[in-house]
Enzyme design. Structure first.
Site, PDB file in Angstrom:
ATOM      1  CG  HIS A 271     -23.997  52.430  22.654  1.00 58.02           C
ATOM      2  ND1 HIS A 271     -23.231  52.743  21.557  1.00 58.02           N
ATOM      3  CD2 HIS A 271     -24.963  53.399  22.726  1.00 58.02           C
ATOM      4  CE1 HIS A 271     -23.708  53.848  20.997  1.00 58.02           C
ATOM      5  NE2 HIS A 271     -24.756  54.257  21.685  1.00 58.02           N
TER       6      HIS A 271
ATOM      7  CB  CYS B 177     -28.900  54.174  22.196  1.00 60.39           C
ATOM      8  SG  CYS B 177     -27.693  55.508  22.150  1.00 60.39           S
TER       9      CYS B 177
END
Length: 348
Positions: free
Chosen positions: A242, A130
């Site tokens: 993130h 990710c």
């Protein structure tokens, strides 16, 4: 007729996002099969205005589908992906199981779409980590304009990257601390509520973690093996999204305004960069969105031809489910798989 699609791991965070995104981008799904472990057989998941009951992976006939979106972890993928590929469908795998396999393309469609030509070698395509996915989307257009020599990356990774258990731990610890309850860590090695943990994955012999190694291995495979990259991965008390602080050294001078102009034209990127109190993106802003956001683009005066910037994205989307669906779109667009039905092209 559209595609026959199976989602393995349909009850997890990423599996549910895959269901949502297939509907959002109008991907031509003729049949949708939700697949899970035996303990989740019969559990219902939502797909548009329908509900679909999960089927047992041990009993499902994968030869009757065209695409399998695999999001059930590395162990399940290592056991099943090659068997499924041999049965006929193309597997788009969200785990780390096949990312380093030379016969399995590792793809972010905005970065290396040509790698799809190798999809039929094993009928498996790997989705990157990710944090890597959002990083390379931001680096690719800059690297094309002025070759990147070196990058230093610090990640600020949300607990959803560790699955539902990670999200539950942050929620439960936060309640426990406010209520003087038990905040003993279970999923993470240290308390995550009101804390940050400079450790994700497992330590390697060189002192880095495997999460950090994934980022440079995958960046080298998709973008350029000659980029020198050092990474520190940090878990932070954020539910979704993130963030990355990135410093890049180029082989020629590149001004912040030039970088902004390049990134504004890049697929998948949105630049939000004003020197104001709200002129940047945070994980809360990016949650539920498709784009990779870039903010705080500025010169790094400590190195020659250096820039620093801030990258944020929804890790359950671009970092996982969205990228997998974009790979499915790429398979259709390139004729790697066939469908007589069109769909709305994804734009951000």
């Amino acid at each position: 007729m559209g595609y026959r699609v199976a989602i393995v791991g349909a009850t997890g965070n990423v599996g549910r996002e895959m269901l949502n995104i297939l509907e959002e981008v109008n991907f031509p799904v003729d049949e949708l099969h939700a697949i899970a472990s035996r303990k989740s057989k019969g559990v219902e998941v939502s797909f548009g205005d329908r509900t679909v009951k999960c089927q047992d992976i041990e009993q499902f006939d994968f030869s009757k589908v065209d695409i399998v979106l695999m999001s059930a972890g590395g162990g399940v993928s290592r056991e099943w992906s090659e068997k499924i590929g041999k049965a006929g469908p193309i597997v788009i795998d969200n785990s780390s199981a096949f990312r380093k396999d030379p016969d399995v393309p590792l793809i972010v469609p905005e970065v290396n779409p040509d790698a799809v030509k190798d999809a039929k070698k094993k009928n498996i395509i790997a989705n990157p980590n990710c944090s890597t996915a959002q990083l390379v989307v931001a680096l690719k257009p800059l690297h094309d304009a002025a070759k990147i020599k070196r990058a230093v990356v610090s990640t600020y990774q949300s607990v959803s990257g560790a699955g539902k258990e990670g999200m539950d731990e942050l929620w439960n610890q936060t309640k426990a601390i406010y209520g003087l309850g038990d905040a003993t860590p279970k999923k993470f090695p240290k308390q995550i509520a009101f804390n940050v943990i400079p450790f994700i994955g497992a330590f390697q012999d060189d002192g880095y973690t495997d999460e950090e190694q994934k980022m440079w291995n995958e960046t080298h495979k998709m973008l350029d093996p000659n980029i020198k990259l050092t990474v520190t991965c940090v878990r932070v008390p954020v539910f979704v999204g993130h963030s990355e602080a990135v410093t890049v050294e180029f082989d020629r001078p590149i001004e912040p305004d030039e970088a902004r102009a390049i990134l504004r034209e890049a697929p998948g990127v949105l630049v939000v960069d004003k020197q104001e109190h709200d002129g940047y993106i945070t994980p809360v802003d990016a949650a539920g969105e498709f784009a990779v956001y870039v903010s705080r683009i500025r010169k790094d005066p400590t190195v020659e031809n250096g820039l620093s910037f801030w990258v944020v994205s929804d890790n359950l989307r671009k970092g996982a489910a969205l990228n997998a669906v974009q790979i499915a779109q790429l398979l259709d667009e390139t004729g790697t798989i066939k469908s007589s039905t069109g769909y709305r092209t994804l734009t951000v």
